[in-house]
Design an enzyme around this catalytic site. Sequence first.
Site, PDB file in Angstrom:
ATOM      1  N   HIS A  11      42.742   9.895  85.131  1.00  0.00           N
ATOM      2  CA  HIS A  11      42.876   9.266  84.194  1.00  0.00           C
ATOM      3  C   HIS A  11      44.096   8.952  83.827  1.00  0.00           C
ATOM      4  O   HIS A  11      45.214   9.231  84.300  1.00  0.00           O
ATOM      5  CB  HIS A  11      42.119  10.145  83.084  1.00  0.00           C
ATOM      6  CG  HIS A  11      42.937  11.312  82.697  1.00  0.00           C
ATOM      7  ND1 HIS A  11      44.269  11.441  82.134  1.00  0.00           N
ATOM      8  CD2 HIS A  11      42.855  12.763  83.420  1.00  0.00           C
ATOM      9  CE1 HIS A  11      44.824  12.692  82.285  1.00  0.00           C
ATOM     10  NE2 HIS A  11      44.032  13.516  82.951  1.00  0.00           N
ATOM     11  N   GLU A  13      47.463   8.333  80.770  1.00  0.00           N
ATOM     12  CA  GLU A  13      48.284   9.126  79.957  1.00  0.00           C
ATOM     13  C   GLU A  13      47.586   9.703  78.764  1.00  0.00           C
ATOM     14  O   GLU A  13      46.920   8.716  78.099  1.00  0.00           O
ATOM     15  CB  GLU A  13      49.554   8.664  79.748  1.00  0.00           C
ATOM     16  CG  GLU A  13      50.402   9.281  79.002  1.00  0.00           C
ATOM     17  CD  GLU A  13      51.701   8.766  78.589  1.00  0.00           C
ATOM     18  OE1 GLU A  13      52.811   8.764  79.291  1.00  0.00           O
ATOM     19  OE2 GLU A  13      51.737   7.858  77.478  1.00  0.00           O
ATOM     20  N   GLU A  85      38.060  18.458  84.570  1.00  0.00           N
ATOM     21  CA  GLU A  85      39.121  19.160  85.061  1.00  0.00           C
ATOM     22  C   GLU A  85      38.829  20.652  85.414  1.00  0.00           C
ATOM     23  O   GLU A  85      38.196  21.515  84.794  1.00  0.00           O
ATOM     24  CB  GLU A  85      40.330  19.103  84.076  1.00  0.00           C
ATOM     25  CG  GLU A  85      41.672  19.756  84.666  1.00  0.00           C
ATOM     26  CD  GLU A  85      42.194  19.158  86.044  1.00  0.00           C
ATOM     27  OE1 GLU A  85      41.421  19.420  87.099  1.00  0.00           O
ATOM     28  OE2 GLU A  85      42.983  18.463  86.082  1.00  0.00           O
TER      29      GLU A  85
END
Length: 208
Positions: A11, A13, A85
């Site tokens: 992805h 920032e 994640e």
Amino acid sequence: MSTLRLVLVRHGETASNVRGALDSRPPGPPLTERGRQQAARLAEELATEPVVAVYASTALRAQQTAEPVAQRHSTPVRVVDGVHEVQVGDLEGLADQASYDRFFAVYSAWADGDLHRPMPGGETGQQVLDRYLAVVRGITSRHADGSVVLVGHGASIRLAGMALARNVPTSLAEGALLPNTGRVVLEADAKSPTGWQCLSWTGLRVLS
């Protein structure tokens, strides 16, 4: 001859990236303005790819990164559970060096094959792979050729990329972090024991 490619993208920032915080729980923070610019640039870079589908994790930042790519190729963003994640448990939200040292100690153990070691209060490497690779199997069953973009997260991409493609050196997967919108490109390979080979890792060509 038709070929399926899987483009794993980190992805753009977020504010957590800016302050260096371990941020793993979805839906998580949105992209910063710079992150949106990175997502737009990603769409430009993938404009000539034969993209047939765009997937994203349940995290907001992944979906926002995927959206410009999907728009460019006139396809929806398909949100999938299982590619979020690595869940860092007790380290969630921390940004100090000691916390990073604990994270990387576990991650290095995973890269060396000790997948059953857990993050402090979090997931084991095996749990991450079990959920992530199930999504990849689902994608493979739905697409036979073209490029599939899957937007997710740095640590889980690195671990899954190494598991999916045996030609990825451990030093590469364990080394430098994926940059925001960094890409790992895999190609289906019937001759590989895992069914995939890695073509490139953040722009670096990987030898077969």
